[in-house]
Enzyme design. Sequence first.
Site, mmCIF file in Angstrom:
data_model
loop_
_atom_site.group_PDB
_atom_site.id
_atom_site.type_symbol
_atom_site.label_atom_id
_atom_site.label_comp_id
_atom_site.label_asym_id
_atom_site.label_seq_id
_atom_site.Cartn_x
_atom_site.Cartn_y
_atom_site.Cartn_z
ATOM 1 N N SER A 1 -7.474 -42.486 40.376
ATOM 2 C CA SER A 1 -8.469 -43.455 40.312
ATOM 3 C C SER A 1 -9.240 -43.276 38.995
ATOM 4 O O SER A 1 -9.543 -44.305 38.118
ATOM 5 C CB SER A 1 -9.350 -43.831 41.672
ATOM 6 N N HIS B 1 -3.267 -41.524 47.867
ATOM 7 C CA HIS B 1 -4.851 -41.307 47.267
ATOM 8 C C HIS B 1 -5.916 -41.422 48.438
ATOM 9 O O HIS B 1 -5.781 -41.090 49.519
ATOM 10 C CB HIS B 1 -4.886 -41.896 45.991
ATOM 11 N N HIS C 1 -2.650 -31.114 48.385
ATOM 12 C CA HIS C 1 -3.559 -31.727 47.182
ATOM 13 C C HIS C 1 -2.828 -31.228 46.005
ATOM 14 O O HIS C 1 -1.979 -30.189 46.111
ATOM 15 C CB HIS C 1 -4.950 -31.108 47.367
ATOM 16 N N ARG D 1 -15.013 -30.056 50.940
ATOM 17 C CA ARG D 1 -15.656 -31.572 51.455
ATOM 18 C C ARG D 1 -15.108 -31.684 52.956
ATOM 19 O O ARG D 1 -16.002 -32.185 53.697
ATOM 20 C CB ARG D 1 -15.107 -32.840 50.567
ATOM 21 N N ASP E 1 -9.793 -36.264 53.329
ATOM 22 C CA ASP E 1 -9.203 -37.455 54.005
ATOM 23 C C ASP E 1 -8.910 -37.131 55.459
ATOM 24 O O ASP E 1 -8.825 -37.990 56.693
ATOM 25 C CB ASP E 1 -8.134 -38.227 53.507
HETATM 26 N N1 NMX Z 1 3.027 -33.279 54.737
HETATM 27 C C1 NMX Z 1 4.270 -33.451 54.484
HETATM 28 N N2 NMX Z 1 4.835 -33.089 53.018
HETATM 29 C C2 NMX Z 1 3.789 -32.851 52.259
HETATM 30 C C3 NMX Z 1 2.495 -33.018 52.420
HETATM 31 C C4 NMX Z 1 2.038 -33.226 53.443
HETATM 32 N N3 NMX Z 1 0.823 -33.417 53.856
HETATM 33 N N4 NMX Z 1 2.081 -32.770 51.295
HETATM 34 C C5 NMX Z 1 3.134 -32.508 50.092
HETATM 35 N N5 NMX Z 1 4.071 -32.465 50.801
HETATM 36 C C6 NMX Z 1 5.464 -32.613 50.137
HETATM 37 C C7 NMX Z 1 5.535 -33.655 49.229
HETATM 38 O O1 NMX Z 1 5.953 -34.881 49.809
HETATM 39 C C8 NMX Z 1 6.759 -33.116 48.296
HETATM 40 O O2 NMX Z 1 8.010 -33.356 49.000
HETATM 41 P P1 NMX Z 1 9.226 -33.364 48.286
HETATM 42 O O3 NMX Z 1 9.630 -32.256 47.439
HETATM 43 O O4 NMX Z 1 10.396 -33.859 49.397
HETATM 44 O O5 NMX Z 1 9.075 -34.488 47.016
HETATM 45 C C9 NMX Z 1 6.334 -31.374 48.256
HETATM 46 O O6 NMX Z 1 5.614 -31.250 49.458
HETATM 47 C C10 NMX Z 1 5.910 -31.137 47.119
HETATM 48 O O7 NMX Z 1 4.497 -31.669 46.974
HETATM 49 P P2 NMX Z 1 3.232 -30.931 46.414
HETATM 50 O O8 NMX Z 1 3.676 -30.484 45.113
HETATM 51 O O9 NMX Z 1 2.737 -30.209 47.386
HETATM 52 O O10 NMX Z 1 2.219 -32.179 46.220
HETATM 53 P P3 NMX Z 1 1.712 -33.342 45.101
HETATM 54 O O11 NMX Z 1 1.039 -32.456 44.251
HETATM 55 O O12 NMX Z 1 2.919 -33.930 44.536
HETATM 56 O O13 NMX Z 1 0.955 -34.408 46.056
HETATM 57 C C11 NMX Z 1 -0.490 -35.186 47.738
HETATM 58 C C12 NMX Z 1 -0.164 -34.386 46.615
HETATM 59 C C13 NMX Z 1 -2.121 -35.123 48.114
HETATM 60 C C14 NMX Z 1 -0.263 -36.579 47.285
HETATM 61 C C15 NMX Z 1 0.307 -34.822 48.969
HETATM 62 O O14 NMX Z 1 0.238 -33.238 49.334
HETATM 63 C C16 NMX Z 1 0.485 -35.804 50.001
HETATM 64 O O15 NMX Z 1 1.167 -36.542 49.949
HETATM 65 N N6 NMX Z 1 -0.430 -35.433 51.059
HETATM 66 C C17 NMX Z 1 -0.653 -36.312 52.229
HETATM 67 C C18 NMX Z 1 -1.586 -37.607 51.680
HETATM 68 C C19 NMX Z 1 -2.869 -37.573 51.587
HETATM 69 O O16 NMX Z 1 -3.544 -36.516 52.512
HETATM 70 N N7 NMX Z 1 -3.611 -37.814 50.299
HETATM 71 C C20 NMX Z 1 -5.004 -37.689 50.038
HETATM 72 C C21 NMX Z 1 -5.204 -36.803 48.793
HETATM 73 C C22 NMX Z 1 -6.739 -36.718 48.622
HETATM 74 N N8 NMX Z 1 -7.420 -37.829 48.355
HETATM 75 O O17 NMX Z 1 -8.457 -37.916 48.957
HETATM 76 O O18 NMX Z 1 -6.941 -38.710 47.418
HETATM 77 C C1 MLT Z 2 -9.825 -37.224 45.188
HETATM 78 O O1 MLT Z 2 -10.893 -36.945 45.736
HETATM 79 O O2 MLT Z 2 -9.600 -38.126 44.172
HETATM 80 C C2 MLT Z 2 -8.684 -36.612 45.819
HETATM 81 O O3 MLT Z 2 -8.976 -35.283 46.325
HETATM 82 C C3 MLT Z 2 -7.335 -36.699 44.926
HETATM 83 C C4 MLT Z 2 -7.339 -35.727 43.512
HETATM 84 O O4 MLT Z 2 -8.145 -35.022 43.243
HETATM 85 O O5 MLT Z 2 -6.181 -35.717 43.030
#
Ligand code: NMX
Ligand code: MLT
Length: 430
Positions: free
Chosen positions: A233, A263, A309, A318, A364
Amino acid sequence: MESLRHKLRRQIPALRKETHDLIEACSSKVVSQVTVSQVFGGMRGVIGLVCDTSLVEPDQGLIIRGIPIGKLADRLPEEVFYLLITGDLPDSAELKALQDDLRDCARVPRYVWDVLSALPSDSHPMTMFSTAILALEHDSVFRRRYAQGMHKDEYWGAALEDSLQLLAKLPEIAAGIYRLHTGKGTRIPSRPELDWGANFAHMLGLPDPDGGFARLMRLYLTLHSDHEGGNVSAFTCHTVGSALSSPFLAVSAGMNGLAGPLHGLANQECLHFVLEIEDKFGGAPSDAQLSEFIWNKLKEGSVVPGYGHAVLRVTDPRFTAFHAFGERCCASDDVFKIVDRLYALTPGILKAHGHAKDPWPNVDAISGSLLYHYGLKEFDYYTVLFGVSRAMGMTAQLVINRALGAPIIRPKSVTTARIADLVGAFVDAA
Ligand code: NMX
Ligand code: MLT
């Protein structure tokens, strides 16, 4: 007493000089290198942006202007906005001046409610929220003054006027969306004598006999206010703002990114996940049942919402601040208990699963359980709360970027074949 406008007007020349001198002295020094996996991997870890409002350290989490977020948990969101944009916490006179400014521009124009009422009532609340912000662009000072030939040194002032107008109106807009979307009744008139967070809690209209919900709302708005410049964002808002689109256009665009499930929408997904567990087991399950449930989700190819993350490699501070609040206010609540057990079990499971680089909870994973406890049960609304708060970070970053004359964002993309060429790899041209 110095107003926010005057303080920024005083600070900006030094800020410009500092940036200018750094670029002059070190323009060709290298701060980051880019690997092939980073090019294809969402630019993770590439230093390509500047953001002075806050920094996310992988081993510490969010630090706002040098202060760890845990140390700001008792501050009002307005104080945190002042800190984000100026680098200083306000004294009581400065805080009052900012609160008065916000009160003065809080009235939401009629056309915003007309636009929202014209949308299908089952539109997603984030669609409504982003649409309302977009509609407000009608009154943008930045757009009007730009069309009149405003000097570029003055962009930040016009951006600040729009930002204050927007922040002032967001609680009433967001509360109005809640009333409209949930069919809870007519909008509740504002109580301008209250602070920004408490007034928002009041306009949502949930019973709050001991003021606990207002306290949660202040904490919620403080904790979500900013997360450096590279999250979806903030980066989107920065990119759109760099085209000199008005703050309303830029923040609305940022909100559309926040509305994605990886996100900000993860808070909605997370509570959905917790309620699914509660429903399936008729309350808080045993640890064995919960482990099996998490493993099954991972085997189905789902992510565990609220965990992982892109930058953090520890429990999100947080999350820790919310957890402390939950232990005080709702430790015996089943939903909170499930969140607590998920925290005990999920990191170990994600480590064993071996995919996520960060197995720890982010903000979250917990925020929804506290809202749920206070009766805010419509979890598709949760990201709007995140958005009200994050608008502070987006606008603070935007004003500073206009003050620094940040240029239009335009990184270079190349074809896959060109990448292969650059690294001497062979790619089949067919
Ligand atoms: N559960 C299962 N698999 C996961 C998770 C999780 N919570 N987090 C990461 N992975 C997987 C991811 O899908 C990826 O899979 P593949 O190699 O098969 O494509 C692998 O682990 C490597 O991903 P990362 O490099 O650890 O994570 P990335 O930096 O790409 O993404 C998020 C970060 C936050 C998008 C990811 O951890 C996620 O999807 N978490 C769950 C959704 C979430 O909680 N989002 C909120 C973020 C915070 N916010 O407030 O915005
Ligand atoms: C945020 O608060 O924006 C989330 O934790 C996502 C991020 O920092 O990538």
